[in-house]
Every structure is written in C-alpha cells, then in structure tokens.
Motif scaffolding. Structure first.
Motif, PDB file in Angstrom:
ATOM      1  N   ALA A 227     -12.373  35.790 -60.642  1.00 42.47           N
ATOM      2  CA  ALA A 227     -11.780  36.811 -59.368  1.00 42.47           C
ATOM      3  C   ALA A 227     -13.111  36.913 -58.346  1.00 42.47           C
ATOM      4  O   ALA A 227     -13.263  36.847 -57.253  1.00 42.47           O
ATOM      5  CB  ALA A 227     -11.514  38.043 -59.782  1.00 42.47           C
ATOM      6  N   VAL A 228     -14.169  37.263 -59.049  1.00 42.43           N
ATOM      7  CA  VAL A 228     -15.490  37.664 -58.190  1.00 42.43           C
ATOM      8  C   VAL A 228     -15.872  36.240 -57.251  1.00 42.43           C
ATOM      9  O   VAL A 228     -16.338  36.463 -56.185  1.00 42.43           O
ATOM     10  CB  VAL A 228     -16.714  38.256 -59.050  1.00 42.43           C
ATOM     11  CG1 VAL A 228     -17.231  37.221 -60.122  1.00 42.43           C
ATOM     12  CG2 VAL A 228     -17.729  38.635 -58.036  1.00 42.43           C
ATOM     13  N   ILE A 229     -15.681  35.268 -58.016  1.00 41.33           N
ATOM     14  CA  ILE A 229     -16.416  34.028 -57.458  1.00 41.33           C
ATOM     15  C   ILE A 229     -15.373  33.619 -56.309  1.00 41.33           C
ATOM     16  O   ILE A 229     -15.527  33.202 -55.254  1.00 41.33           O
ATOM     17  CB  ILE A 229     -16.215  32.638 -58.407  1.00 41.33           C
ATOM     18  CG1 ILE A 229     -17.287  32.879 -59.478  1.00 41.33           C
ATOM     19  CG2 ILE A 229     -16.482  31.601 -57.800  1.00 41.33           C
ATOM     20  CD1 ILE A 229     -18.622  32.974 -59.001  1.00 41.33           C
ATOM     21  N   GLU A 230     -14.008  33.747 -56.579  1.00 39.65           N
ATOM     22  CA  GLU A 230     -12.938  33.382 -55.454  1.00 39.65           C
ATOM     23  C   GLU A 230     -12.823  34.327 -54.212  1.00 39.65           C
ATOM     24  O   GLU A 230     -12.811  33.983 -52.950  1.00 39.65           O
ATOM     25  CB  GLU A 230     -11.559  33.538 -56.165  1.00 39.65           C
ATOM     26  CG  GLU A 230     -10.380  33.033 -55.319  1.00 39.65           C
ATOM     27  CD  GLU A 230      -8.930  32.969 -55.896  1.00 39.65           C
ATOM     28  OE1 GLU A 230      -8.233  32.378 -55.455  1.00 39.65           O
ATOM     29  OE2 GLU A 230      -9.117  33.037 -57.199  1.00 39.65           O
ATOM     30  N   SER A 231     -13.343  35.540 -54.593  1.00 36.01           N
ATOM     31  CA  SER A 231     -13.571  36.606 -53.327  1.00 36.01           C
ATOM     32  C   SER A 231     -14.711  36.048 -52.610  1.00 36.01           C
ATOM     33  O   SER A 231     -14.845  36.325 -51.513  1.00 36.01           O
ATOM     34  CB  SER A 231     -13.724  37.914 -54.120  1.00 36.01           C
ATOM     35  OG  SER A 231     -13.947  38.882 -53.128  1.00 36.01           O
ATOM     36  N   ALA A 232     -15.886  35.862 -53.316  1.00 35.24           N
ATOM     37  CA  ALA A 232     -17.054  35.616 -52.468  1.00 35.24           C
ATOM     38  C   ALA A 232     -16.581  34.062 -51.718  1.00 35.24           C
ATOM     39  O   ALA A 232     -17.035  34.027 -50.388  1.00 35.24           O
ATOM     40  CB  ALA A 232     -18.015  35.278 -53.222  1.00 35.24           C
ATOM     41  N   LEU A 233     -15.970  33.092 -52.159  1.00 36.80           N
ATOM     42  CA  LEU A 233     -15.673  32.111 -51.440  1.00 36.80           C
ATOM     43  C   LEU A 233     -14.760  32.212 -50.253  1.00 36.80           C
ATOM     44  O   LEU A 233     -14.915  31.724 -49.284  1.00 36.80           O
ATOM     45  CB  LEU A 233     -15.316  31.022 -52.401  1.00 36.80           C
ATOM     46  CG  LEU A 233     -16.369  30.385 -53.319  1.00 36.80           C
ATOM     47  CD1 LEU A 233     -15.407  29.397 -54.468  1.00 36.80           C
ATOM     48  CD2 LEU A 233     -17.326  29.522 -52.905  1.00 36.80           C
ATOM     49  N   ALA A 234     -14.004  33.203 -50.525  1.00 35.39           N
ATOM     50  CA  ALA A 234     -12.930  33.407 -49.454  1.00 35.39           C
ATOM     51  C   ALA A 234     -13.488  34.227 -48.451  1.00 35.39           C
ATOM     52  O   ALA A 234     -13.252  34.065 -47.196  1.00 35.39           O
ATOM     53  CB  ALA A 234     -11.804  34.169 -50.043  1.00 35.39           C
TER      54      ALA A 234
ATOM     55  N   HIS B 214      -5.922  17.367 -37.127  1.00 33.47           N
ATOM     56  CA  HIS B 214      -7.013  18.448 -37.482  1.00 33.47           C
ATOM     57  C   HIS B 214      -6.179  19.698 -38.213  1.00 33.47           C
ATOM     58  O   HIS B 214      -5.364  20.135 -37.892  1.00 33.47           O
ATOM     59  CB  HIS B 214      -7.685  18.813 -36.191  1.00 33.47           C
ATOM     60  CG  HIS B 214      -8.100  17.370 -35.280  1.00 33.47           C
ATOM     61  ND1 HIS B 214      -9.237  16.837 -35.610  1.00 33.47           N
ATOM     62  CD2 HIS B 214      -7.682  16.898 -34.327  1.00 33.47           C
ATOM     63  CE1 HIS B 214      -9.276  15.919 -34.864  1.00 33.47           C
ATOM     64  NE2 HIS B 214      -8.495  16.143 -34.122  1.00 33.47           N
ATOM     65  N   PRO B 215      -7.301  20.468 -39.262  1.00 31.75           N
ATOM     66  CA  PRO B 215      -6.748  21.342 -39.928  1.00 31.75           C
ATOM     67  C   PRO B 215      -6.691  22.490 -39.232  1.00 31.75           C
ATOM     68  O   PRO B 215      -7.560  22.726 -38.329  1.00 31.75           O
ATOM     69  CB  PRO B 215      -7.741  21.319 -41.019  1.00 31.75           C
ATOM     70  CG  PRO B 215      -9.077  20.480 -40.574  1.00 31.75           C
ATOM     71  CD  PRO B 215      -8.613  19.586 -39.690  1.00 31.75           C
ATOM     72  N   PRO B 216      -5.981  23.413 -39.478  1.00 30.15           N
ATOM     73  CA  PRO B 216      -6.072  24.812 -38.936  1.00 30.15           C
ATOM     74  C   PRO B 216      -7.613  25.421 -39.220  1.00 30.15           C
ATOM     75  O   PRO B 216      -8.328  24.996 -40.234  1.00 30.15           O
ATOM     76  CB  PRO B 216      -5.160  25.725 -39.762  1.00 30.15           C
ATOM     77  CG  PRO B 216      -4.266  24.656 -40.269  1.00 30.15           C
ATOM     78  CD  PRO B 216      -4.931  23.381 -40.484  1.00 30.15           C
ATOM     79  N   GLU B 217      -8.004  26.044 -38.185  1.00 30.77           N
ATOM     80  CA  GLU B 217      -9.662  26.633 -38.506  1.00 30.77           C
ATOM     81  C   GLU B 217      -9.636  27.557 -39.274  1.00 30.77           C
ATOM     82  O   GLU B 217     -10.795  27.775 -40.021  1.00 30.77           O
ATOM     83  CB  GLU B 217      -9.986  26.920 -36.982  1.00 30.77           C
ATOM     84  CG  GLU B 217     -10.275  25.704 -35.974  1.00 30.77           C
ATOM     85  CD  GLU B 217     -10.786  26.349 -34.745  1.00 30.77           C
ATOM     86  OE1 GLU B 217     -10.952  27.376 -34.451  1.00 30.77           O
ATOM     87  OE2 GLU B 217     -11.077  25.520 -33.685  1.00 30.77           O
ATOM     88  N   GLU B 218      -8.622  28.652 -39.599  1.00 30.43           N
ATOM     89  CA  GLU B 218      -8.970  29.737 -40.319  1.00 30.43           C
ATOM     90  C   GLU B 218      -8.247  29.526 -41.651  1.00 30.43           C
ATOM     91  O   GLU B 218      -7.110  28.991 -41.700  1.00 30.43           O
ATOM     92  CB  GLU B 218      -8.267  30.923 -39.646  1.00 30.43           C
ATOM     93  CG  GLU B 218      -8.645  31.296 -38.355  1.00 30.43           C
ATOM     94  CD  GLU B 218     -10.200  31.827 -38.667  1.00 30.43           C
ATOM     95  OE1 GLU B 218     -10.460  32.278 -39.574  1.00 30.43           O
ATOM     96  OE2 GLU B 218     -11.175  31.488 -37.726  1.00 30.43           O
ATOM     97  N   PRO B 219      -9.041  30.045 -42.745  1.00 25.69           N
ATOM     98  CA  PRO B 219      -8.246  29.781 -44.061  1.00 25.69           C
ATOM     99  C   PRO B 219      -7.120  30.764 -44.174  1.00 25.69           C
ATOM    100  O   PRO B 219      -6.684  31.513 -43.265  1.00 25.69           O
ATOM    101  CB  PRO B 219      -9.312  30.472 -45.036  1.00 25.69           C
ATOM    102  CG  PRO B 219     -10.291  31.334 -44.151  1.00 25.69           C
ATOM    103  CD  PRO B 219     -10.158  30.769 -42.927  1.00 25.69           C
ATOM    104  N   GLY B 220      -6.224  30.398 -45.089  1.00 29.18           N
ATOM    105  CA  GLY B 220      -4.877  31.195 -45.181  1.00 29.18           C
ATOM    106  C   GLY B 220      -3.831  30.247 -45.529  1.00 29.18           C
ATOM    107  O   GLY B 220      -3.967  29.141 -46.201  1.00 29.18           O
ATOM    108  N   ALA B 221      -2.513  30.806 -45.689  1.00 28.33           N
ATOM    109  CA  ALA B 221      -1.397  30.112 -45.926  1.00 28.33           C
ATOM    110  C   ALA B 221      -1.152  28.781 -45.190  1.00 28.33           C
ATOM    111  O   ALA B 221      -1.028  27.637 -45.753  1.00 28.33           O
ATOM    112  CB  ALA B 221      -0.227  30.876 -45.931  1.00 28.33           C
ATOM    113  N   ALA B 222      -1.295  28.810 -43.801  1.00 25.09           N
ATOM    114  CA  ALA B 222      -1.330  27.521 -43.168  1.00 25.09           C
ATOM    115  C   ALA B 222      -2.190  26.515 -43.376  1.00 25.09           C
ATOM    116  O   ALA B 222      -1.871  25.441 -43.506  1.00 25.09           O
ATOM    117  CB  ALA B 222      -1.467  27.941 -41.727  1.00 25.09           C
TER     118      ALA B 222
END
Length: 581
Positions: A374-381, A436-444
C-alpha cells in the motif's frame, strides 16, 4: 499463430551452450537437469523436446511437459510452437489430471463429475456454521492451507491428528476445533458433490490405481515426461507422476533446490536432490552459467546459498567476470528512517529511470507480503507512475480485454485483407487505444495500457501472421492465462515473482520480522525465507537495490536489518551501502 518450421534436428541445437546441448541430446532414460536461476532451463527443456520431435525419437502426442502454473504452461507451449514442436501436451499437474478425470469418469464411475470449487474459504465458512464454530477470515485461510497440506501428503485424518499438535495452524483454535473443521469441510463437500483442487489429483490417482484399463490407456497415450520446477513437487504430485510413468523411466526433471519456496504447502526438494539415488543410471546435467544477471548480482545470490543442499556454483566464466567487476554498483543496500521514506525514495529513483529512457515494465518492486504494497503503491501513484500489482485481476479478466478479444473474433470472421497491425488497431481504437497514451494516470491510462499490450502482441507476431492466426493465439493465451507484459511498474510478492525477471528490481523490507518473516522461528523456516530472498535477488537482470526501514508506519525503532544482508555486505563497496535518511 504461424509456427517456425526447422529444417533439421541440428537446427534445434544451434545457439545452445555446451551444458544446454548436453541436456537437449539426452532424450531417453532418466535425466536430471540442475539449473540455477537465469541459466536458460526453459530454453534447454523446450529445445530438448523439439530436438526429440525433429529427430524422430519423440512423437509429439506422446510427450507430456508438466509445470505448476498456467502462465508457465503457456510459455512452454509458445516456445515449443516457435520451434515447430506442435502437438506436445504442456500442462500443469492439475490440468493434466483433470483432463484424464473428465475422460475416465463416465466410463469407470458414471454420471456427471462433481463441480470443482475455486476457493475453499466460502465452503469452509459454511462448514464452520454447520458445527457451530465461530471463525474469522484469517483463521479460515489458515485452515484452508492446512487442508491442502494434509491432502498433498495423502495423509489420513487419523495420521493428521497425530501431527496436529506440532503444526502452527492458529493460536486461537484448539486442536479438536481444527479437526472438527476438517471433517465438517469434507462432509459438506461430499454432500454437495464438490471437489477441490487437491481432490482432482487424489481422485485421478485413486482411479488409475484401481482401474488397470485406465492406467493402460494413459501409458499408451504418454511415453515421455518432462517436469519443470521439480523442486516444487509435492508427495501427491510425485505419486501421480509415478503412476503415469509406470515401469518406464523416460522422464526428465528440471529444478533448483535453492528455489524451493513452497515447503509450507507441501513441496519438497527431496525428490530433486534424491533423483540420482532413485535412478542410479540417470544423466545429471548442471546448468550454472547465468545469462540473466550481472556478475555482482550473480555472486550475491551464490553467497546467499553457498554450502546449502543443491546449491550450484559459479560458472568459471562468471568467476572471472566477478573478479573484473569489483566495485560494481549493480547491487546496492539502502537503509531508511521509515517505510514512507523508503517508498518515496524508490518512487523518485524509478521516476529517474523512466525519464532516462527505461521501460516501466522492466522495473519491479518486490516485497515479502501484500500488506507492504500500500505505501509503495501510494508513493508511485503520487509520482504519476503506472502500477501493475502481480496477482490482482488477471489480464484476460479485465473488461476492456474481454471486449477486445470478442471484437477481434467477430472482425476475423469477415476475413479482411491487409496487414495485421491495421486490423488490430482498427478494432482497438474505438475501445480506447491510440498511438499515444493519455498523459495523466487513472482509469483511461490503465485501459490504454491493457489495449496497448494487445497491440504489442500484434507488433511481435511473426511476419505473415493472419488475423485468424492472431485471434487463435489470443484465445489460447486467454485459456492458459498467458499474459502479455503491460507498460507499468510491477508490484509483486516474492512468492508471486518466482519465474519472472526484470531489468531493475527494488527489494524492499529486508528487515527482521519481514524477511525472514516473524513466524519463521526454527531453522527450517528461516532457511525457506533465505531461499525466498534468493528468488528475489535473482529476479534482477541489470540492477538490484535492497532496502529496509528502521521504523514501520505505526511503531518506532522496532526493526533491525535482515540477517541475510550480512552475507552480502562484505562484497558490496562502501559507497553502495547507504544510510538514506
């Protein structure tokens, strides 16, 4: 997908080193390949099978290649197909047994087969209710593990009762309560005509032992056996393999005792280490040349396991490379103030790697337990880095992937002309894929990554692959859960990382109580943890950073470095031992 055809048996042997070629040429009789991490064992055994087929020694339909996961079985099939060895049965023990059970059940038992349950937890909860036992989810998992442990040893309940007092089942459950739960689970399972995964092996073994005609049929169908990851075989799987073999000895086993990490579930490296005693005339081949990792990482892995049963030595060429690489920064050890500092430092370093041109899917963060993620995933996000948690929702179970496969199947029916890439991109664009990929992370972005993995398969397809071929390969991958890579950093536990590899690995939580885990109290348990650490180290190809934190998220000053680090520190330059506060 269109398979490559080889012109002669000699073509199969090209590109193998001397030891791999020796294993590939040993086609008959008992063969044991002792293969260290990264030594090309899958290459050796697939070329061995292909060489046997190409030379006419093997009929493909009479070969069974066995492994332990659907992903590994899918990998075997893909490699064999590329080598022209189509028609070989590459399966897990469970799928091989289930295929035989489905075939023999109507003939020898009659009626429909019981349904196979995919999880014991729900049925166990119902069984607990039936005998008025209150039990929480954690204890249910413990009991499910005990049921598996008992069954893979083919242990009657009377014998299990005799050893239960020494088993670390659950501190909250009395011995009689554990026994009552086992009995209630089996009774409820029988009443509802259900079988669990261990039952598949048990019932198949029982049927073959009691029905000579069924056993004769299996002996006629399969003559040559190859078993990958043989160090993970359980007594139940070993007994079933012996039934399949009968009085024949054309079996090749491949394994590494240093990667035995499932002893708690019944796996035993004794069968691998004792193979030469059971078959005195066996051909024994050692693969010790590591093609995966840098010399510094290889040497560290060997130091961890040196002097232990089945540990392999450095290849002479690697000894020379190790001497020449003194002072290498391929392997570093970091100490942090707390878990958050560790996680954010790793996120910053991964960001720097990606900005320097490294692929996200070439990077992994490995940990002992899921609770550490959880703490790793939060930092990467927070750093805007896409993450894939290995062992979460499977690739072919993602809604966008299911839709893509369905659309591609329908489109293939129209048999369009033109290049494969155009067909696949035409189908995937309306579903969310673009150049080209979407610029922002998230569901898309997650949806794009999944669809782009399918595009990657189309890119990598051999020239001349038709859409029909491509769809057939996708369906085969889907059935076997043989997943393509996603352009995201992988988070994985050490257990789930086995069999995988990455260019850059961050192994976190190398502290007492985490690695080795707190419940590994005796020498046997600690040695299993050492092998787990070895598996983590050997996942890295180019760089490995091992880290630990003095403080957890809720406790202060509660940790000390893992005892396993002592084996590595003397070989790591002082500059690579950091106190990253």
């Amino acid at each position: 997908m269109t398979s490559a055809r080889l012109t002669s048996a000699d073509d199969v042997l090209r590109g193998l080193d001397d030891e791999q070629r020796l294993a590939a040429r040993a086609l008959l009789g008992p063969v044991c390949v002792l293969a260290g991490a990264g030594t090309g064992k899958t290459r050796a055994i697939t070329h061995r099978i292909a060489y046997g087929v190409a030379s006419g020694v093997y009929s493909p339909s009479r070969v069974m290649a066995l492994t332990f996961t659907n992903r590994a079985a899918g990998e075997l099939r893909s490699r064999l197909r590329a080598l022209g060895a189509t028609g070989v049965a590459a399966r897990t023990f469970h799928s091989g047994a289930l295929a035989q059970l489905n075939y023999f059940w109507p003939q020898f038992i009659g009626g429909s087969m019981p349904r196979i349950i995919d999880s014991k937890a729900r049925l166990l909860a119902h069984a607990a209710d039936s005998v008025n036992i209150r039990i929480d989810a954690a204890a249910l998992r413990d009991i499910a593990g005990e049921i598996e442990w008992r069954k893979v040893r083919r242990m009657p309940m009377a014998d299990y009762e005799g050893v239960l007092a020494s088993r670390p089942v659950s501190a909250h459950l009395a011995t009689q309560t554990v026994l009552d739960l086992h009995l209630a689970y089996e009774r409820l399972k029988d009443e509802r005509r259900l079988m669990d995964f261990e039952d598949v092996l048990l019932v198949t073994s029982g049927l073959l032992e009691s029905e000579p005609r069924a056993l004769a049929h299996v002996h006629e169908q399969y003559r040559f056996f190859v078993v990958d990851e043989y160090q993970d075989v359980s007594p139940l799987q070993h007994d079933l393999l012996q039934l399949w073999l009968g009085d024949r000895d054309d079996v090749c086993v491949v394994g590494d005792a240093s990667q035995t990490i499932y002893s708690f579930a019944g796996a035993s490296s004794d069968y691998l280490l004792g193979f030469g005693s059971r078959y005195p005339d066996a051909t024994i081949v050692k693969l010790e040349r590591n093609y995966r990792s840098t010399p510094a990482i290889i040497e560290a892995a060997n130091r961890l396991m040196r002097g232990r049963p089945g540990a392999l030595e450095l290849h002479p060429a690697e000894r020379a490379a190790q001497a020449a690489s003194s002072g290498s920064s391929d392997l570093e050890i970091d100490e942090f103030r707390n878990d958050h500092a560790e996680a954010h430092a790793i996120a910053a370093r991964i960001t720097a790697l990606i900005e320097a041109g490294e692929r996200a899917d070439a990077i992994a963060v490995l940990m002992r337990t899921n609770a550490q993620s959880a703490v790793i995933e939060s930092a990467l996000a927070a750093a805007g880095i896409s993450v894939r948690t290995h062992g979460s929702t499977r690739f072919f179970d993602l809604p966008e992937v299911k839709r893509a496969v369905l659309e591609l199947r329908g489109y293939a029916l129209s048999r369009p002309a033109g290049p494969l890439f155009k067909h696949v991109s035409d189908v995937l664009r309306p579903l969310g894929w673009s150049q080209h990929p979407p610029e922002e992370p998230g569901a898309a972005r997650d949806r794009w990554e999944a669809l782009n993995a399918i595009m990657g398969l189309a890119d990598d397809a051999p020239e001349g692959t038709t859409l029909d071929d491509f769809v057939a390969d996708l369906l085969e991958r889907q059935a076997a859960q043989h997943e393509p890579g996603l352009a995201a950093v992988t988070l994985a536990t050490l257990h789930s990382a086995k069999g995988l590899e990455w260019d850059h690995v961050y192994l976190v939580g190398a502290a007492e109580g985490l690695l080795p885990i707190s419940h590994a109290r005796d020498e046997r348990g600690v040695e299993e943890e050492r092998r787990l650490f070895y598996v983590g180290v050997t996942r890295a190809r180019r760089s490995l950073r091992i880290s630990w934190a003095r403080d957890g998220q809720h406790r202060s000053g509660s940790r000390s470095p893992s005892r396993f680090l002592q084996d590595l520190r003397s070989r790591i330059p002082d500059a690579a031992l950091s106190d990253a506060r």
